[in-house]
Design an enzyme around this catalytic site. Structure first.
Site, PDB file in Angstrom:
ATOM      1  N   GLU A   1       0.826  -1.210   0.000  1.00  0.00           N
ATOM      2  CA  GLU A   1       0.000   0.000   0.000  1.00  0.00           C
ATOM      3  C   GLU A   1       0.867   1.270   0.000  1.00  0.00           C
ATOM      4  O   GLU A   1       0.538   2.249  -0.668  1.00  0.00           O
ATOM      5  CB  GLU A   1      -0.894  -0.040   1.248  1.00  0.00           C
ATOM      6  CG  GLU A   1      -2.062   0.896   1.235  1.00  0.00           C
ATOM      7  CD  GLU A   1      -3.087   0.636   0.130  1.00  0.00           C
ATOM      8  OE1 GLU A   1      -3.464  -0.525  -0.092  1.00  0.00           O
ATOM      9  OE2 GLU A   1      -3.508   1.612  -0.505  1.00  0.00           O
TER      10      GLU A   1
ATOM     11  N   LYS B   1     -12.343  -0.517 -11.694  1.00  0.00           N
ATOM     12  CA  LYS B   1     -11.664   0.652 -11.152  1.00  0.00           C
ATOM     13  C   LYS B   1     -10.159   0.417 -11.047  1.00  0.00           C
ATOM     14  O   LYS B   1      -9.714  -0.660 -10.682  1.00  0.00           O
ATOM     15  CB  LYS B   1     -12.214   0.975  -9.761  1.00  0.00           C
ATOM     16  CG  LYS B   1     -13.616   1.532  -9.821  1.00  0.00           C
ATOM     17  CD  LYS B   1     -13.949   2.349  -8.598  1.00  0.00           C
ATOM     18  CE  LYS B   1     -14.534   1.533  -7.495  1.00  0.00           C
ATOM     19  NZ  LYS B   1     -15.037   2.351  -6.396  1.00  0.00           N
TER      20      LYS B   1
ATOM     21  N   PHE C   1      -3.267 -19.746  -5.631  1.00  0.00           N
ATOM     22  CA  PHE C   1      -2.384 -18.666  -5.169  1.00  0.00           C
ATOM     23  C   PHE C   1      -2.621 -18.336  -3.690  1.00  0.00           C
ATOM     24  O   PHE C   1      -1.758 -17.792  -3.019  1.00  0.00           O
ATOM     25  CB  PHE C   1      -2.611 -17.388  -5.985  1.00  0.00           C
ATOM     26  CG  PHE C   1      -1.981 -17.397  -7.355  1.00  0.00           C
ATOM     27  CD1 PHE C   1      -0.610 -17.393  -7.504  1.00  0.00           C
ATOM     28  CD2 PHE C   1      -2.775 -17.387  -8.492  1.00  0.00           C
ATOM     29  CE1 PHE C   1      -0.021 -17.378  -8.768  1.00  0.00           C
ATOM     30  CE2 PHE C   1      -2.209 -17.380  -9.758  1.00  0.00           C
ATOM     31  CZ  PHE C   1      -0.827 -17.371  -9.902  1.00  0.00           C
TER      32      PHE C   1
HETATM   33  N1  LIG Z   1     -10.048  -1.476  -7.841  1.00  0.00           N
HETATM   34  C1  LIG Z   1     -10.912  -1.936  -6.982  1.00  0.00           C
HETATM   35  O1  LIG Z   1     -12.102  -2.052  -7.253  1.00  0.00           O
HETATM   36  C2  LIG Z   1     -10.431  -2.366  -5.638  1.00  0.00           C
HETATM   37  C3  LIG Z   1     -11.271  -3.110  -4.802  1.00  0.00           C
HETATM   38  C4  LIG Z   1     -10.761  -3.527  -3.571  1.00  0.00           C
HETATM   39  C5  LIG Z   1      -9.481  -3.189  -3.182  1.00  0.00           C
HETATM   40  N2  LIG Z   1      -8.710  -2.441  -4.027  1.00  0.00           N
HETATM   41  C6  LIG Z   1      -7.345  -2.073  -3.646  1.00  0.00           C
HETATM   42  O2  LIG Z   1      -6.609  -3.255  -3.413  1.00  0.00           O
HETATM   43  C7  LIG Z   1      -5.617  -3.014  -2.432  1.00  0.00           C
HETATM   44  C8  LIG Z   1      -5.665  -4.129  -1.422  1.00  0.00           C
HETATM   45  O3  LIG Z   1      -5.416  -5.322  -2.093  1.00  0.00           O
HETATM   46  P1  LIG Z   1      -4.778  -6.569  -1.349  1.00  0.00           P
HETATM   47  O4  LIG Z   1      -5.474  -6.763  -0.065  1.00  0.00           O
HETATM   48  O5  LIG Z   1      -4.702  -7.651  -2.326  1.00  0.00           O
HETATM   49  O6  LIG Z   1      -3.345  -6.011  -0.930  1.00  0.00           O
HETATM   50  P2  LIG Z   1      -1.907  -6.126  -1.608  1.00  0.00           P
HETATM   51  O7  LIG Z   1      -1.972  -6.070  -3.064  1.00  0.00           O
HETATM   52  O8  LIG Z   1      -1.075  -5.115  -0.888  1.00  0.00           O
HETATM   53  O9  LIG Z   1      -1.425  -7.583  -1.165  1.00  0.00           O
HETATM   54  C9  LIG Z   1      -1.253  -7.861   0.194  1.00  0.00           C
HETATM   55  C10 LIG Z   1       0.128  -8.456   0.485  1.00  0.00           C
HETATM   56  O10 LIG Z   1       0.148  -9.806   0.022  1.00  0.00           O
HETATM   57  C11 LIG Z   1       1.270 -10.033  -0.829  1.00  0.00           C
HETATM   58  N3  LIG Z   1       0.825 -11.089  -1.731  1.00  0.00           N
HETATM   59  C12 LIG Z   1       0.135 -10.983  -2.890  1.00  0.00           C
HETATM   60  N4  LIG Z   1      -0.170 -12.205  -3.364  1.00  0.00           N
HETATM   61  C13 LIG Z   1       0.344 -13.100  -2.514  1.00  0.00           C
HETATM   62  C14 LIG Z   1       0.358 -14.523  -2.464  1.00  0.00           C
HETATM   63  N5  LIG Z   1      -0.279 -15.262  -3.376  1.00  0.00           N
HETATM   64  N6  LIG Z   1       1.013 -15.142  -1.429  1.00  0.00           N
HETATM   65  C15 LIG Z   1       1.605 -14.391  -0.464  1.00  0.00           C
HETATM   66  N7  LIG Z   1       1.622 -13.049  -0.447  1.00  0.00           N
HETATM   67  C16 LIG Z   1       0.995 -12.411  -1.460  1.00  0.00           C
HETATM   68  C17 LIG Z   1       1.580  -8.689  -1.409  1.00  0.00           C
HETATM   69  O11 LIG Z   1       2.926  -8.579  -1.802  1.00  0.00           O
HETATM   70  C18 LIG Z   1       1.272  -7.766  -0.244  1.00  0.00           C
HETATM   71  O12 LIG Z   1       2.374  -7.707   0.627  1.00  0.00           O
HETATM   72  C19 LIG Z   1      -5.908  -1.652  -1.843  1.00  0.00           C
HETATM   73  O13 LIG Z   1      -4.976  -0.729  -2.330  1.00  0.00           O
HETATM   74  C20 LIG Z   1      -7.299  -1.306  -2.352  1.00  0.00           C
HETATM   75  O14 LIG Z   1      -7.478   0.072  -2.551  1.00  0.00           O
HETATM   76  C21 LIG Z   1      -9.142  -2.050  -5.227  1.00  0.00           C
END
Ligand SMILES: NC(=O)c1ccc[n+]([C@@H]2O[C@H](COP(=O)([O-])OP(=O)(O)OC[C@H]3O[C@@H](n4cnc5c(N)ncnc54)[C@H](O)[C@@H]3O)[C@@H](O)[C@H]2O)c1
Ligand SMILES: [Zn+2]
Length: 403
Positions: free
Chosen positions: A102, A172, A199
């Site tokens: 983030e 988005k 994954f």
């Molecule tokens: N565009 C949209 O409609 C929408 C909707 C919801 C959330 N978001 C955005 O998504 C983000 C949150 O996404 P998130 O929760 O996936 O966070 P993230 O992308 O930060 O991933 C979380 C952590 O998990 C790690 N990671 C990813 N895949 C992994 C795997 N398979 N195994 C182990 N570790 C892994 C990443 O490196 C990171 O450290 C926020 O920035 C939010 O604003 C966007």
């Protein structure tokens, strides 16, 4: 296009008559069709699975080029398998490994992706950008794809639960800017999102709970069956059970995605501001901004949902028994119900911000019985304070405190 003609001079409020010749004002109206596919598949990185090869056009042509942008953590875990897959399909991949946290979700990251696209000289229509990572990297790469020559095709491979049930489902994109989350962004659909639960096996439990918050949200606002299923299975939900993708887990994930799409599809560009998917997203942005140590998005959403459960109970939209079930489910998912900085004052600040975001009205989604949603515009500060007390009283009885 309509040509607006008039022979009469236009009358301005200033009182001057300015003669306007006919045919100097045109009204343009166009529509852009949007279509993309979301597909749940198993063994995405097994060369025997053609889904990803098809998505980049390598299933019927050798040497197809693609820019593959991979989250650093994901690259450490799956990089070898990813590279072997592209080699097996004789695709010519250029690799860009980027952090997916983030804190790094900023415009500079978007520019870095566009730089890689330029260096590669990516063809505008036939060569794809593929993003493999969580919600952060998907938002960054989606935004880069939407800006590059005003739109380049891209493929999403979400690797977190949030990515698979939320960020990878809609259109988005965005990055944080100044002190604001997702302040800069676009609406830009991928060609395809490929979801492989495998994954999730390596996703830490806190991040699984983070995604569960969005699934519980869908259950509360529109899917009572999903709510029952979650009540029955929540104790078994883990990285491994989700990755194994047995019948129950498959149903949990696919119901969440289907429910989300059901809400998003008729309102992709958010022209309607009463959005049931905003449930749990009214007060949570203010909490997310202030919590220190930081909360994950889903954790802030959980605390917001708990207050909304209490507000609905105060208005007799939810029975006290159903309110107890909803709060119990949130807590059983490993999510907090309260947070020290989430005070009655912060609730008011959050609501005031939401009113601006929602063009002057609260448009606050509340559960109207589990699995159904209603919007209200007249929540008062006193009601907010009572709702908070309700949640604290419940949490004190059950220890549903912040992690
Ligand atoms: N565009 C949209 O409609 C929408 C909707 C919801 C959330 N978001 C955005 O998504 C983000 C949150 O996404 P998130 O929760 O996936 O966070 P993230 O992308 O930060 O991933 C979380 C952590 O998990 C790690 N990671 C990813 N895949 C992994 C795997 N398979 N195994 C182990 N570790 C892994 C990443 O490196 C990171 O450290 C926020 O920035 C939010 O604003 C966007
Ligand atoms: Zn959310």
């Amino acid at each position: 296009m309509t040509e607006i003609t008039t022979n009469r001079p236009s009358r301005l409020t200033s009182g001057f008559d300015i003669p306007r010749p006919p045919g100097l004002t045109w009204y343009v109206q166009a529509q852009q069709p949007v279509g993309y596919e979301i597909s749940l598949t198993r063994g995405l990185l097994n060369p025997a699975n053609p889904a990803l090869a098809k998505a980049v056009g390598a299933d019927n042509r050798d040497g197809v080029r693609a820019l593959v942008v991979v989250d650093k953590v994901v690259d450490d875990l799956y990089g070898t398998a990813l590279r072997s897959y592209f080699t097996a399909w004789q695709a010519d991949a250029t690799w860009l490994v980027m952090p997916g946290d983030e804190e790094t979700k900023a415009l500079e990251q978007v520019v870095e992706v566009t730089r890689a696209m330029t260096e590669m000289g990516i063809l505008r229509r036939t060569e794809r950008v593929v993003v493999v990572g969580g919600g952060v990297l998907m938002d960054v790469v989606g935004m880069a794809a939407s800006l590059y020559r005003r739109g380049a095709p891209y493929v999403r491979v979400p690797t977190t639960l949030v990515g698979q049930v939320d960020a990878g489902v809609g259109v988005k994109t965005g990055v944080n800017h100044g002190t604001h989350k997702n302040r800069l962004g676009t609406y830009f659909a991928p060609e395809v999102t490929l979801i492989d639960p495998e994954f999730l096996r390596t996703v830490p439990h806190r991040h699984i709970a983070n995604g569960l918050a969005e699934i519980i949200k869908m259950a509360l606002i529109k899917d009572a069956d999903l709510f029952h299923l979650l009540e029955e299975t929540v104790a078994q939900i883990s990285s491994d059970t989700l990755a194994d993708c047995g019948a129950d887990m498959r149903e949990v994930v696919s119901r969440a995605i289907a429910g989300m799409l059901d809400e998003l599809e008729p309102n992709l560009w958010e022209s309607v501001l009463e959005r049931s998917v905003d449930y749990g997203h009214t007060f949570s942005p203010s909490l997310e901004l202030r919590a220190d140590p930081p909360l994950l998005h889903g954790e802030a959403v959980a605390v917001d949902m708990a207050v909304c459960v209490a507000l609905a109970t105060g208005r007799q939209y939810l029975s006290p028994a159903d309110a107890g079930r909803a709060l119990a489910l949130i807590a059983a998912a490993g999510l907090p119900l309260t947070h020290p900085v989430f005070t009655a004052e912060l609730l008011q600040i959050g609501l005031a911000d939401a009113v601006k975001h929602r063009d002057g009205l609260q448009r606050l989604p509340l559960t109207d019985g589990i699995g159904s949603c209603v919007f209200v515009n007249d929540v008062t500060p006193a009601e907010l304070a009572r709702a908070l007390e309700f949640v604290h009283a419940y949490a004190d009885r059950t220890d549903g405190s912040a992690p």
